[in-house]
Scaffold this motif. Structure first.
Motif, PDB file in Angstrom:
ATOM      1  N   ASP A  83      -4.578   8.617   5.748  1.00 55.82           N
ATOM      2  CA  ASP A  83      -4.368   7.632   4.813  1.00 55.82           C
ATOM      3  C   ASP A  83      -3.555   6.434   5.276  1.00 55.82           C
ATOM      4  O   ASP A  83      -3.746   5.260   4.918  1.00 55.82           O
ATOM      5  N   GLU A 111      -6.048   4.322   7.511  1.00 56.98           N
ATOM      6  CA  GLU A 111      -6.715   3.284   6.265  1.00 56.98           C
ATOM      7  C   GLU A 111      -5.951   1.974   5.688  1.00 56.98           C
ATOM      8  O   GLU A 111      -6.370   0.989   5.710  1.00 56.98           O
ATOM      9  N   LEU A 112      -4.557   2.325   5.455  1.00 57.27           N
ATOM     10  CA  LEU A 112      -3.585   1.287   5.139  1.00 57.27           C
ATOM     11  C   LEU A 112      -3.549   0.298   6.414  1.00 57.27           C
ATOM     12  O   LEU A 112      -3.134  -0.958   5.990  1.00 57.27           O
ATOM     13  N   ASN A 113      -3.520   0.974   7.545  1.00 57.53           N
ATOM     14  CA  ASN A 113      -3.524  -0.035   8.736  1.00 57.53           C
ATOM     15  C   ASN A 113      -4.854  -0.900   8.648  1.00 57.53           C
ATOM     16  O   ASN A 113      -4.624  -2.261   9.030  1.00 57.53           O
ATOM     17  N   ARG A 114      -5.905  -0.441   8.226  1.00 57.30           N
ATOM     18  CA  ARG A 114      -7.074  -1.206   8.364  1.00 57.30           C
ATOM     19  C   ARG A 114      -6.952  -2.220   7.169  1.00 57.30           C
ATOM     20  O   ARG A 114      -7.370  -3.639   7.370  1.00 57.30           O
ATOM     21  N   LYS A 115      -6.469  -1.850   5.978  1.00 58.47           N
ATOM     22  CA  LYS A 115      -6.338  -2.765   4.846  1.00 58.47           C
ATOM     23  C   LYS A 115      -5.296  -3.947   5.074  1.00 58.47           C
ATOM     24  O   LYS A 115      -5.543  -5.269   4.939  1.00 58.47           O
ATOM     25  N   TYR A 116      -3.995  -3.353   5.362  1.00 54.52           N
ATOM     26  CA  TYR A 116      -3.219  -4.245   5.230  1.00 54.52           C
ATOM     27  C   TYR A 116      -2.262  -4.457   6.724  1.00 54.52           C
ATOM     28  O   TYR A 116      -1.209  -5.347   6.677  1.00 54.52           O
ATOM     29  N   LYS A 117      -2.878  -3.958   7.898  1.00 50.33           N
ATOM     30  CA  LYS A 117      -2.251  -4.055   9.053  1.00 50.33           C
ATOM     31  C   LYS A 117      -0.776  -3.503   9.400  1.00 50.33           C
ATOM     32  O   LYS A 117       0.046  -4.004  10.023  1.00 50.33           O
ATOM     33  N   GLY A 165       0.994  -1.297   0.009  1.00 50.50           N
ATOM     34  CA  GLY A 165      -0.246   0.053   0.041  1.00 50.50           C
ATOM     35  C   GLY A 165       0.779   1.199  -0.145  1.00 50.50           C
ATOM     36  O   GLY A 165       0.307   2.315  -0.276  1.00 50.50           O
TER      37      GLY A 165
END
Length: 227
Positions: free
Chosen positions: A162, A165-171, A145
């Motif tokens: 942003d 959001e990347l934390n939510r998507k890709y941890k 990401g």
């Protein structure tokens, strides 16, 4: 206490320095220069900028070299830290037990107290604090990401959003403590002058990349302007 702050030029070490300076006397800066750019413990991007940062903070900088080889670099650093004249060492660790345990070992060997003012604080809160109080940019990315567009990007509230959001998507770790990204602080409350990037080069291999600063200027915060 007389404190030496370990700095990489990044947001965590710089924020930790600012926190410690509220209660203690920061007498110097320590930087680690690994031969291996994939060191488990230490940053390697834009370390040439540390001289400008030290000058801006008006503090002496001690540069130590290590191999960058896992565990061996810890022993190498422990041997060198023993000669530092201070009561404590300040680090910017947030929640990496791997790093904290090794710095505890280093400080025990050197007779220093370890100060980790950011330890277990919310990464989200830290990032919004950086966005509010510092001028910092992303200089390295190496996680899902985080693409080339993040190189050189200023850490502001939109950037933090942003990253969340990347934390939510890709941890990915919101503050990049897993090595997902590295940062450089160009201005901070304790800086006597701000650093302005004149020219930089993006190095991107399709998976990860670096933002290498080739030239910069220093601007005084006094009315005199550029120095």
């Amino acid at each position: 206490m007389r404190v030496v702050a370990l700095i990489s030029g990044g947001k965590d070490s710089m924020l930790a320095l600012h926190e410690v300076a509220r209660e203690h006397e920061v007498v110097g800066l320590l930087s680690i220069h690994p031969d291996n750019t994939d060191s488990y413990m230490f940053h390697s991007v834009n370390l040439h900028m540390l001289d400008a940062i030290a000058a801006s903070l008006n503090l002496p900088l001690t540069k130590l070299k290590v191999s960058g080889i896992e565990e061996i670099e810890v022993e190498e650093l422990a041997d060198q830290v023993k000669g530092i004249e201070a009561d404590a060492l300040c680090i910017g660790g947030i929640e990496s037990n791997y790093q904290k345990k090794r710095f505890e070992k280093i400080c025990d060997a050197a007779g220093l107290e370890l100060l980790a003012p950011l330890w277990k604080r919310s990464p989200e809160d830290i990032m919004f604090r950086v966005a509010r109080d510092f001028e910092a940019i992303i200089v390295s990315v190496s996680a899902m990401g985080l693409n080339e567009t993040y190189l050189g990007r200023k850490i502001d509230e939109k950037c933090v959003s942003d990253l969340l959001e990347l934390n939510r998507k890709y941890k990915i770790h919101v503050a990049g403590e897993g090595g997902e990204f590295e940062t450089l602080v160009l201005d901070a409350p304790l800086y006597r002058h701000k650093i302005v990037v004149n020219r930089a080069r993006k190095i991107w291999d399709g998976m990860r990349g670096y933002y290498f600063i080739e030239s910069y200027s220093k601007f005084s915060k006094s009315p005199n302007g550029k120095i």
